[in-house]
Write a protein that holds these residues in place. Sequence first.
Motif, PDB file in Angstrom:
ATOM      1  N   GLU A  17       0.848  -1.188   0.000  1.00 37.04           N
ATOM      2  CA  GLU A  17       0.000   0.000   0.000  1.00 37.04           C
ATOM      3  C   GLU A  17       0.888   1.244   0.000  1.00 37.04           C
ATOM      4  O   GLU A  17       2.047   1.198   0.403  1.00 37.04           O
ATOM      5  CB  GLU A  17      -0.933  -0.013   1.211  1.00 37.04           C
ATOM      6  N   ALA A  18       0.321   2.349  -0.463  1.00 36.77           N
ATOM      7  CA  ALA A  18       1.088   3.596  -0.564  1.00 36.77           C
ATOM      8  C   ALA A  18       1.729   3.929   0.771  1.00 36.77           C
ATOM      9  O   ALA A  18       1.037   4.020   1.795  1.00 36.77           O
ATOM     10  CB  ALA A  18       0.176   4.735  -1.009  1.00 36.77           C
ATOM     11  N   THR A  19       3.029   4.118   0.768  1.00 36.37           N
ATOM     12  CA  THR A  19       3.734   4.355   2.017  1.00 36.37           C
ATOM     13  C   THR A  19       4.887   5.328   1.815  1.00 36.37           C
ATOM     14  O   THR A  19       5.535   5.334   0.768  1.00 36.37           O
ATOM     15  CB  THR A  19       4.270   3.030   2.607  1.00 36.37           C
ATOM     16  N   GLY A  20       5.133   6.133   2.833  1.00 43.76           N
ATOM     17  CA  GLY A  20       6.251   7.059   2.788  1.00 43.76           C
ATOM     18  C   GLY A  20       7.572   6.383   3.060  1.00 43.76           C
ATOM     19  O   GLY A  20       8.630   6.896   2.701  1.00 43.76           O
ATOM     20  N   GLY A  21       7.551   5.215   3.705  1.00 45.48           N
ATOM     21  CA  GLY A  21       8.777   4.487   4.007  1.00 45.48           C
ATOM     22  C   GLY A  21       8.482   3.010   4.087  1.00 45.48           C
ATOM     23  O   GLY A  21       8.023   2.507   5.114  1.00 45.48           O
ATOM     24  N   ILE A  22       8.721   2.290   3.003  1.00 48.76           N
ATOM     25  CA  ILE A  22       8.335   0.888   2.949  1.00 48.76           C
ATOM     26  C   ILE A  22       9.211   0.043   3.864  1.00 48.76           C
ATOM     27  O   ILE A  22      10.400   0.311   4.038  1.00 48.76           O
ATOM     28  CB  ILE A  22       8.386   0.365   1.497  1.00 48.76           C
ATOM     29  N   VAL A  23       8.602  -0.964   4.479  1.00 48.28           N
ATOM     30  CA  VAL A  23       9.306  -1.911   5.348  1.00 48.28           C
ATOM     31  C   VAL A  23       8.872  -3.316   4.954  1.00 48.28           C
ATOM     32  O   VAL A  23       7.796  -3.512   4.384  1.00 48.28           O
ATOM     33  CB  VAL A  23       9.002  -1.653   6.841  1.00 48.28           C
ATOM     34  N   PRO A  24       9.696  -4.339   5.240  1.00 49.65           N
ATOM     35  CA  PRO A  24       9.354  -5.701   4.817  1.00 49.65           C
ATOM     36  C   PRO A  24       7.990  -6.186   5.300  1.00 49.65           C
ATOM     37  O   PRO A  24       7.304  -6.910   4.574  1.00 49.65           O
ATOM     38  CB  PRO A  24      10.487  -6.537   5.426  1.00 49.65           C
ATOM     39  N   SER A  25       7.576  -5.788   6.490  1.00 56.65           N
ATOM     40  CA  SER A  25       6.315  -6.302   7.033  1.00 56.65           C
ATOM     41  C   SER A  25       5.096  -5.790   6.278  1.00 56.65           C
ATOM     42  O   SER A  25       4.002  -6.356   6.410  1.00 56.65           O
ATOM     43  CB  SER A  25       6.199  -5.934   8.514  1.00 56.65           C
ATOM     44  N   ASN A  26       5.247  -4.712   5.494  1.00 55.55           N
ATOM     45  CA  ASN A  26       4.112  -4.150   4.754  1.00 55.55           C
ATOM     46  C   ASN A  26       4.014  -4.677   3.326  1.00 55.55           C
ATOM     47  O   ASN A  26       3.054  -4.366   2.618  1.00 55.55           O
ATOM     48  CB  ASN A  26       4.221  -2.623   4.699  1.00 55.55           C
ATOM     49  N   ALA A  27       4.996  -5.457   2.874  1.00 55.79           N
ATOM     50  CA  ALA A  27       5.055  -5.867   1.473  1.00 55.79           C
ATOM     51  C   ALA A  27       4.425  -7.242   1.261  1.00 55.79           C
ATOM     52  O   ALA A  27       4.508  -8.126   2.116  1.00 55.79           O
ATOM     53  CB  ALA A  27       6.503  -5.886   1.001  1.00 55.79           C
ATOM     54  N   LYS A  28       3.780  -7.382   0.113  1.00 63.05           N
ATOM     55  CA  LYS A  28       3.195  -8.662  -0.292  1.00 63.05           C
ATOM     56  C   LYS A  28       3.895  -9.142  -1.566  1.00 63.05           C
ATOM     57  O   LYS A  28       4.043  -8.384  -2.524  1.00 63.05           O
ATOM     58  CB  LYS A  28       1.692  -8.539  -0.570  1.00 63.05           C
ATOM     59  N   ARG A  29       4.277 -10.387  -1.578  1.00 57.79           N
ATOM     60  CA  ARG A  29       5.034 -10.939  -2.702  1.00 57.79           C
ATOM     61  C   ARG A  29       4.132 -11.186  -3.901  1.00 57.79           C
ATOM     62  O   ARG A  29       3.045 -11.750  -3.773  1.00 57.79           O
ATOM     63  CB  ARG A  29       5.703 -12.240  -2.276  1.00 57.79           C
ATOM     64  N   ILE A  30       4.585 -10.723  -5.093  1.00 61.16           N
ATOM     65  CA  ILE A  30       3.869 -11.003  -6.333  1.00 61.16           C
ATOM     66  C   ILE A  30       4.408 -12.277  -6.967  1.00 61.16           C
ATOM     67  O   ILE A  30       3.662 -13.194  -7.301  1.00 61.16           O
ATOM     68  CB  ILE A  30       4.017  -9.831  -7.336  1.00 61.16           C
ATOM     69  N   GLY A  31       5.714 -12.355  -7.150  1.00 61.71           N
ATOM     70  CA  GLY A  31       6.322 -13.520  -7.766  1.00 61.71           C
ATOM     71  C   GLY A  31       7.747 -13.233  -8.176  1.00 61.71           C
ATOM     72  O   GLY A  31       8.348 -12.227  -7.761  1.00 61.71           O
ATOM     73  N   THR A  32       8.298 -14.081  -9.014  1.00 55.54           N
ATOM     74  CA  THR A  32       9.683 -13.951  -9.447  1.00 55.54           C
ATOM     75  C   THR A  32       9.776 -14.063 -10.968  1.00 55.54           C
ATOM     76  O   THR A  32       8.842 -14.499 -11.643  1.00 55.54           O
ATOM     77  CB  THR A  32      10.572 -15.039  -8.815  1.00 55.54           C
ATOM     78  N   SER A  33      10.923 -13.680 -11.483  1.00 56.51           N
ATOM     79  CA  SER A  33      11.206 -13.820 -12.911  1.00 56.51           C
ATOM     80  C   SER A  33      12.014 -15.089 -13.146  1.00 56.51           C
ATOM     81  O   SER A  33      12.639 -15.620 -12.218  1.00 56.51           O
ATOM     82  CB  SER A  33      12.016 -12.619 -13.393  1.00 56.51           C
TER      83      SER A  33
END
Length: 335
Positions: free
Chosen positions: A91-107
């Motif tokens: 979600e829109a954030t001023g300072g991203i941290v690992p706990s706020n991120a959701k994995r989409i996938g890999t290449s």
Amino acid sequence: MAHQTEGQREKGEGPPPTYTPWLVVRATPSDKGKRPVLSGTPFCASPDIGAAPADPWGRVRPEEEVTVSVTVQNLGFATAAGVRATFWWAEATGGIVPSNAKRIGTSPRVSIAAGQAETLICGQPWTPHFIAGSHECLVVEVSCLSDPLQQSFRPDLDRHVGQRNMTILEPEGHPQSSMLILTNPFSEEVTTTLHLRSFAVQSAERLLGFGLHVRPVDALVHAGDRTLTDAFAALGLEVGDVETGTGLQVGKPDLKEGEAYGFSEEIQRQIRLRGHAAPHDFGPEIARITLPPAAVAHVEVTTDLGGLNGRALIHRLTQVADGVDVGGYALLSLP
């Protein structure tokens, strides 16, 4: 491939003069991989992260599957074998941290020859949603055995990490509203402030179809980048300041449930060192809140559509925690 001068190596402006790869996901159009980035650099708007389908200004539609990608340069003197990218959204954030991120996938893994670049495509689609408004973040991390990722989720500290703020299209005529997340990445209480710089570009539509080395939206966000000077001059585009907050409404930050954790003590130390090494004027303060350790707050930001008197408006938000810029967000209003 030309070798660096001693002066360039002392400044950390490129790879060491050894037979090794040197992977770079750019933070700005002129980025050559120097890390940590200078305080005040808009490092959360990587021109190397893409999404398709998107409109000419890089905006995506809600509830529509999107393919995300990253262009990775190898500025080193050896082939980077087995390079893979991992894609995340938040979600829109001023300072991203690992706990706020959701994995989409890999290449898939690829090899990138010395001095070359490759575009890595995520094998899984991303579907943007209106979870908390019209903006979300993409984060990409690239790595290989001979040139591994070092500082996860920190594009300001690691050239293997890129972050890009994405605009999600809303119905015409509706202001763009988002709930911006403010985070405290540190293990102690800090005062967090939000700062704003606003500027305008006349006739920004001339950027469309001009054949720039970056997308038109990236040209606007990074209008002050030295690699764009000639292009802006050729198009007759001028960048001018406008009164802070013109066309933008910012609410009062509210402390919310949730945690912003995931950074080690060493990464926290490096974040502080980067900011304190070169103090910067981030623009007028528009919001302030004291956050407990690893806490989060929400602040609503609303952008008026239509630009200003035929000019595109660019709002550059910077979150500062304990005097250090820990992240930022760019909001655009196009005529």
